[in-house]
Design an enzyme around this catalytic site. Structure first.
Site, short mmCIF file in Angstrom:
data_model
loop_
_atom_site.label_atom_id
_atom_site.label_comp_id
_atom_site.label_asym_id
_atom_site.label_seq_id
_atom_site.Cartn_x
_atom_site.Cartn_y
_atom_site.Cartn_z
N LYS A 7 0.82 -1.22 0.00
CA LYS A 7 0.00 0.00 0.00
C LYS A 7 0.85 1.27 0.00
O LYS A 7 0.47 2.27 -0.60
CB LYS A 7 -0.94 0.00 1.21
CG LYS A 7 -2.04 -1.05 1.11
CD LYS A 7 -3.01 -0.96 2.27
CE LYS A 7 -4.14 -1.97 2.10
NZ LYS A 7 -5.12 -1.89 3.22
N LYS A 11 -7.23 -9.00 -8.23
CA LYS A 11 -8.36 -9.04 -7.31
C LYS A 11 -9.38 -7.96 -7.69
O LYS A 11 -9.01 -6.86 -8.08
CB LYS A 11 -7.85 -8.80 -5.88
CG LYS A 11 -8.91 -9.01 -4.80
CD LYS A 11 -8.27 -8.86 -3.42
CE LYS A 11 -9.30 -8.99 -2.32
NZ LYS A 11 -8.71 -8.80 -0.98
N LYS A 65 -12.24 -1.76 -5.76
CA LYS A 65 -12.91 -0.48 -6.00
C LYS A 65 -11.96 0.51 -6.65
O LYS A 65 -12.39 1.48 -7.27
CB LYS A 65 -13.42 0.10 -4.67
CG LYS A 65 -12.31 0.69 -3.80
CD LYS A 65 -12.84 1.49 -2.65
CE LYS A 65 -11.71 2.22 -1.94
NZ LYS A 65 -11.14 3.33 -2.71
#
Length: 345
Positions: free
Chosen positions: A116, A208, A211
């Site tokens: 991240k 995956k 959003k």
């Protein structure tokens, strides 16, 4: 005295907007099943959400949207506790204490922070780095024994277990002397259930469903109507080969495997049963069947979500009630932790 811990489930979903099929199959659908077997706390983890920049107005909206998704999917807010994390101070309070128990070396091994934060780690928030400690506090504040997790959270749960064990070891004499048994915190166990726990993008079976994907065609949002669901399924990437009749035939075919897994999860069946029914046929017929299953399952959820979020006061009342009930469980545990550590209360 050996400490026994009554079964209790804790899980949380971040209010990051655009709830999609992956969130539903990977987490929310499981919540509905678990509520019939355990005492469950389902949390909208808004403290976790602010580890990255958020628009305040959007955050307010998405907190309510996640709570609405829980309820629309079938989670009973009277039988279970549905609340948002920031309303219960025990999460932040225990996170500090456990942060003094956790080791920097443990956090340095967390792969999600590396993913991240990317290359610009020096500019990442401290909260993003210590996120796993807050997750441990989320679980241990309620002395939860089971946590439904996806593959991407298993490492964080292992860390929660390590933190719990170290706290029990570091304060073993105090825990025993103050009458809390031989361990204060349990070792929470993962609950990984069912097919399609990891739902992939409709445009790329190696990624995956997310959003953050710039293409809305890559995911089925829980608020999509029947026409949008049908369009996305029919446009989903496949390959030129017919569906195989056995699971082994899905090897090396990520898009086919993804769609079969989605069908199995939505229909409540096994992949082998899906392939027995559709194997040897073309994708067009299978996709039509998948559209029917997806619309039948997700359509009512999306409609109920929209109804619920149109009445924010009702959602807020459910969250407030849940927070009060969560606080009633966590407060004695935090008081005991302070007692064990040696704080004057």
């Amino acid at each position: 005295m050996t400490t026994t811990f009554p079964p209790r489930v804790f899980s949380g979903v971040q209010p990051t907007g655009n709830l999609h099929l992956g969130n539903y199959l990977g987490a929310i659908q499981k919540f509905v099943a678990l509520q019939h077997q355990h005492e469950c706390l389902y949390c909208v983890v808004d403290l976790h959400a602010i580890t990255v920049a958020q628009d305040p107005n959007e955050l307010t909206r998405t907190i309510r949207e996640v709570a609405a998704a829980f309820i629309a999917a079938g989670v009973d807010p009277k039988k279970n506790i549905i609340f948002n994390q920031s309303q219960v101070s025990a999460h932040a309070e225990l996170a500090w204490i456990l942060g003094c128990t956790a080791r920097i070396g443990w956090l340095n091994r967390m792969t999600q922070f590396k993913e991240k934060a990317g290359k610009d780690r020096e500019n990442a928030s401290v909260g993003l780095y210590t996120y796993p400690v807050l997750m441990a506090a989320d679980i241990l504040a309620y002395r939860a024994t089971h946590v439904p997790v996806g593959e991407d959270q298993k490492q964080h749960l292992e860390l929660a277990r390590d933190i719990a064990q170290k706290f029990n070891n570091d304060f073993s004499a105090s825990i025993s002397a103050k009458g809390y048994g031989d361990a204060f915190f349990p070792q929470p166990e993962p609950l990984i259930q069912g097919a399609a726990a990891r739902v992939m993008s409709l445009r790329d079976g190696s990624k995956k469903m997310s959003k953050s994907d710039p293409s809305d065609q890559s995911r089925i949002n829980l608020t999509d109507d029947a026409d949008a669901i049908a369009s996305k399924v029919r446009k989903a990437k496949t390959d030129p080969e017919p569906l195989p009749s056995e699971s082994a035939g899905l090897e090396g075919r990520p898009e086919a495997a993804n769609l079969v897994g989605i069908y199995a999860a939505l229909a409540g069946t096994e992949q082998d049963a899906v392939l027995k029914q559709f194997g040897g046929g073309q994708f067009s017929a299978f996709k039509n069947a998948l559209v029917d299953v997806a619309v039948a399952k997700l359509g009512p959820i999306g409609a109920e979500m929209k109804r619920l979020v149109s009445d924010p006061a009702s959602i807020d009342a459910i969250l407030k009630d849940g927070a009060e009930r969560a606080h009633a469980i966590a407060a004695p545990n935090i008081a005991a932790v302070k007692d064990i550590v040696g704080f004057v209360r």
